[in-house]
Design an enzyme around this catalytic site. Structure first.
Site, short mmCIF file in Angstrom:
data_model
loop_
_atom_site.label_atom_id
_atom_site.label_comp_id
_atom_site.label_asym_id
_atom_site.label_seq_id
_atom_site.Cartn_x
_atom_site.Cartn_y
_atom_site.Cartn_z
N ASP A 1 -1.41 -25.25 -23.86
CA ASP A 1 -0.61 -24.51 -24.76
C ASP A 1 0.10 -25.32 -25.64
O ASP A 1 0.45 -26.43 -25.19
CB ASP A 1 -0.09 -23.35 -24.02
CG ASP A 1 0.98 -23.60 -23.18
OD1 ASP A 1 1.80 -24.53 -23.40
OD2 ASP A 1 1.21 -23.08 -22.03
N ASN B 1 -0.12 -16.52 -19.32
CA ASN B 1 1.20 -17.47 -19.23
C ASN B 1 1.37 -18.19 -20.36
O ASN B 1 2.51 -18.40 -20.89
CB ASN B 1 1.25 -18.23 -17.92
CG ASN B 1 1.67 -17.53 -16.71
OD1 ASN B 1 2.13 -16.54 -16.59
ND2 ASN B 1 1.72 -18.21 -15.46
N LEU C 1 4.34 -14.16 -9.50
CA LEU C 1 3.36 -14.08 -8.52
C LEU C 1 1.99 -14.75 -9.28
O LEU C 1 0.92 -15.16 -8.51
CB LEU C 1 3.04 -12.84 -7.95
CG LEU C 1 3.97 -12.44 -6.97
CD1 LEU C 1 3.73 -10.83 -6.58
CD2 LEU C 1 4.38 -13.27 -5.76
N HIS D 1 0.97 -1.08 0.03
CA HIS D 1 -0.10 0.01 0.01
C HIS D 1 0.85 1.18 0.02
O HIS D 1 0.54 2.37 -0.92
CB HIS D 1 -0.64 -0.02 1.46
CG HIS D 1 -2.33 -0.47 0.86
ND1 HIS D 1 -3.09 0.31 0.00
CD2 HIS D 1 -2.86 -1.46 1.19
CE1 HIS D 1 -4.39 -0.18 -0.16
NE2 HIS D 1 -4.36 -1.50 0.63
N ARG E 1 10.33 -18.79 -10.38
CA ARG E 1 10.52 -18.56 -11.84
C ARG E 1 11.31 -19.66 -12.17
O ARG E 1 12.59 -19.56 -11.80
CB ARG E 1 10.88 -17.15 -12.25
CG ARG E 1 9.54 -16.39 -12.21
CD ARG E 1 9.67 -14.93 -12.39
NE ARG E 1 10.53 -14.48 -11.27
CZ ARG E 1 10.75 -13.09 -10.82
NH1 ARG E 1 10.07 -12.24 -11.49
NH2 ARG E 1 11.29 -12.57 -9.91
P1 ADP Z 1 5.68 -15.13 -14.13
O1 ADP Z 1 5.09 -13.73 -13.62
O2 ADP Z 1 6.95 -15.26 -14.10
O3 ADP Z 1 5.11 -15.64 -15.21
P2 ADP Z 1 4.18 -17.26 -12.70
O4 ADP Z 1 4.02 -17.32 -11.24
O5 ADP Z 1 2.80 -16.88 -13.58
O6 ADP Z 1 5.09 -16.05 -12.84
O7 ADP Z 1 4.84 -18.44 -13.46
C1 ADP Z 1 6.13 -18.82 -12.81
C2 ADP Z 1 7.13 -19.56 -13.69
O8 ADP Z 1 6.42 -20.62 -14.19
C3 ADP Z 1 7.13 -18.67 -14.98
O9 ADP Z 1 8.36 -17.75 -14.62
C4 ADP Z 1 7.35 -19.40 -15.81
O10 ADP Z 1 8.70 -19.90 -15.82
C5 ADP Z 1 6.60 -20.86 -15.95
N1 ADP Z 1 5.42 -21.03 -16.45
C6 ADP Z 1 4.19 -20.60 -16.20
N2 ADP Z 1 3.30 -20.89 -17.11
C7 ADP Z 1 3.91 -21.29 -18.23
C8 ADP Z 1 3.52 -22.00 -19.15
N3 ADP Z 1 2.17 -21.80 -19.94
N4 ADP Z 1 4.32 -22.53 -20.13
C9 ADP Z 1 5.67 -22.52 -19.65
N5 ADP Z 1 6.20 -21.94 -18.67
C10 ADP Z 1 5.19 -21.43 -17.62
#
Ligand code: ADP
Length: 595
Positions: free
Chosen positions: A523, A495, A556, A376, A542
């Site tokens: 995907d 994502n 996140l 905040h 990540r």
């Molecule tokens: P970010 O904001 O880094 O995308 P997320 O929590 O959404 O953080 O995702 C965590 C990590 O998971 C990402 O950094 C990525 O490396 C992996 N990730 C998430 N979704 C996918 C996807 N559909 N295909 C490949 N890697 C993914």
């Protein structure tokens, strides 16, 4: 039935056997002795009669009756025997005790009948002449032509032999009684020899039963009793070992249970407490020693915990629930319940494990509050930084190229920071809402939610030339918080778009099952290595931080998705193959959450 001592069961039998043996032996002895006496008497009287017959034969042949009688009297007196000469017509011609003329006819006397038949005859009877019991033996006296001239009869009184027999009877009786008494005493000894060691073994067995395994039964000369004693002794040793092992195990178990940080509560099917460890007593505010065998309702005063225990007792699968125990102070506990089974795998109750997570929850709240407050506090300066930078970036300023480059970097980083703060605020809102999400749950058309999520991601998808399709039953209504599910889907679609090459496809498939709905976001992107899958939903996790940052990720997104799904009592799974693509599947229950 009243039980008798073995002693009193055996002794009368032994006594009876002894009495029978003694009576039989006494009777046999008496019989043999009297036979022997009579045999001797018979031989004696036979000899006397034969000798007298030889003596009297010449006189009889002469036929002088006075001489016959005189000879009878003379020899009879000298050998203390009554001799009688009976003629074939039964008249008595001589008798050592009486006047023959006064005597009745003797033809019908049994011994005379036998003698006149040619054989020696014998009889025992009461003599009316002599007024006493007598034994008579008559032998025939024959002439040259083998004709019976007369019967020569000898008689002896039975008094002496009867006296002898009486004495003998008395002796046999006395001996029998004495032998009987002795036998009775011996029987008592024999029975004692059997029962005393048995009583000793009985006492020893009682001591074993009372837990005194130090006692030993001494060896016995009788093989069977000795074997019994050895068996009892080894049984005691074995019992001692088993009991020691059981006590040791129980102590170990108690030590383990009481040293545990968790409270352990074992409840039987009738809701009685089988075991409660120290920590459970502390958590529930009761004395764990006093609670054994008590009804769970009497010990556990918290209604929500009582309900949880009942649920664990009737459920076949493990249960886990966070509960607040209202009291001073209020406690937050995490309760787990599993079915308690015996050695035969039959359910005998439930095992409840209670973890006091008050401190943990407090720390979580502090942390969550801290993050929310920091976010905040940061939100306002970042918003104004972003606003000013955007103003500086407008065309009016005519910046040099370098300044423009710097301002763009500042704008980009401020944007990233803003996204992180937004995500952090979302997470802390979710954490706070977790308990009171129920009120925001509405029957929602799932297709509408998915469509709206796709719309929100459309610009980004188009930028990457990625098509987003969906398959969902049109009228599928589910009880959810629509905006939250939409946000979860947006994160997953973003994502899917971010981590795919241009020109690929993203597909969203929603299906209704018996008691749940699944929403899959699939995907054809880069995919994720297996080793990352477990930690994917952690905050700021990540796989490739640099790439995530470049693509505008905060680390996140998935954490938010997980929180939203869990707030709906659902779950999320991921399957992925590197180079082929990933599939994130959300499962949501169709029943409205009750708590
Ligand atoms: P970010 O904001 O880094 O995308 P997320 O929590 O959404 O953080 O995702 C965590 C990590 O998971 C990402 O950094 C990525 O490396 C992996 N990730 C998430 N979704 C996918 C996807 N559909 N295909 C490949 N890697 C993914």
């Amino acid at each position: 039935m009243k039980k008798k001592h073995l002693f009193w069961l055996l002794l009368p039998t032994y006594w009876l056997l002894m009495a029978i043996a003694i009576v039989v032996i006494a009777f046999y002895a008496f019989h043999s002795m009297s036979n022997l006496y009579f045999q001797a008497l018979e031989n004696d009287i036979r000899t006397r009669a034969t000798l007298f017959a030889e003596e009297v034969a010449p006189v009889i042949r002469e036929g002088d009756e006075a001489q016959i009688d005189a000879l009878c009297k003379r020899i009879g007196e000298s050998v203390q025997t009554r001799f009688t000469i009976i003629m074939p017509d039964g008249t008595v011609t001589g008798d050592s005790s009486e006047d023959p003329d006064m005597m009745e006819n003797h033809r019908a006397r049994p011994e005379a009948i036998a003698a006149f038949g040619g054989d020696a005859g014998m009889d025992r009877r009461y003599s009316r002449t002599l007024k006493q019991e007598m034994i008579y033996l008559a032998i025939p006296l024959k002439d040259e032509s083998n004709r019976v001239l007369c019967a020569v009869r000898a008689a002896l009184p039975m008094t002496s032999i009867q006296a002898e027999l009486h004495t003998m009877t008395r002796r046999v009786l006395t001996a029998s009684v004495l032998a009987g008494l002795l036998a009775m005493l011996i029987c008592v000894g024999v029975v004692r020899r059997i029962t005393t060691p048995l009583r000793g073994m009985d006492l020893a067995a009682r001591r074993f039963a009372e837990g005194d395994f130090t006692h030993r039964i001494p060896p016995h000369p009788a093989l069977e009793l000795d074997q019994l004693a050895t068996s009892l002794n080894s049984m005691s040793e074995q019992l001692n070992k088993t009991v020691s092992t059981v006590i040791e195990q129980r102590n170990e178990q108690n030590a383990v249970l009481s040293s545990m940080d968790e409270g352990v509560l074992a409840i039987d099917r009738r809701e009685r407490i089988i075991h409660m460890n120290r920590v459970a007593g502390i958590i529930l505010g009761v004395n764990h020693h006093d609670s054994k065998r008590q009804l769970m309702q009497h010990v556990v005063r918290f209604v929500n915990l009582q309900e949880f225990i009942k649920a664990a007792l009737s459920s076949q699968s493990p249960l886990k629930r966070d509960l607040s125990l209202i009291g001073t102070p209020q406690k937050q506990i995490q309760a787990s319940g599993t079915v308690l089974r015996n050695a035969d795998e039959e359910s005998i109750g439930a095992l409840i494990v209670l973890r006091d997570v008050t401190q943990l929850r407090h720390l979580e709240t502090v942390r969550s509050d801290f993050i929310a407050n920091v976010s905040h506090e940061l939100k306002t300066p970042i918003t104004s930084i972003k606003g000013f930078v955007e103003t500086l970036l407008s065309d009016d300023w005519n910046h040099s190229e370098d300044i423009l480059r710097f301002l763009n970097i500042i704008n980009q980083q401020a944007g990233r920071l803003n996204s992180i703060i937004d995500d952090l605020l979302t997470l802390s809102r979710l954490e706070r809402k977790n308990g009171c999400l129920r009120e925001t749950i509405r029957p929602t058309n799932l297709a509408t939610v998915i469509n709206s999520a796709i719309d929100l991601c459309q610009i980004k998808a188009s930028e990457n030339n990625i098509t987003v399709d969906m398959v969902c039953p049109e009228n599928l209504i589910i009880p959810v918080n629509g905006p939250l599910i939409e946000q979860a889907l947006v994160n997953l679609i973003v994502n899917a778009v971010k981590y795919s090459e241009t020109g690929k496809k993203v597909k969203i498939i929603a299906e209704e099952h018996l008691d749940k709905v699944t929403i899959e976001v699939r995907d054809q992107g880069f995919g994720i290595e297996n080793k990352h899958l477990d930690r994917l939903f952690e905050r700021f996790y990540r796989i490739d931080a640099a790439r995530s940052r470049t693509l505008g990720g905060t680390g996140l997104g998935l954490s938010i998705v997980k929180h939203i799904v869990q707030a709906h009592r659902g779950s999320i799974q991921v399957e992925s193959t590197v180079g082929i693509g990933s599939a994130f599947t959300i499962q949501l229950p169709l029943a409205e959450p009750t708590e």
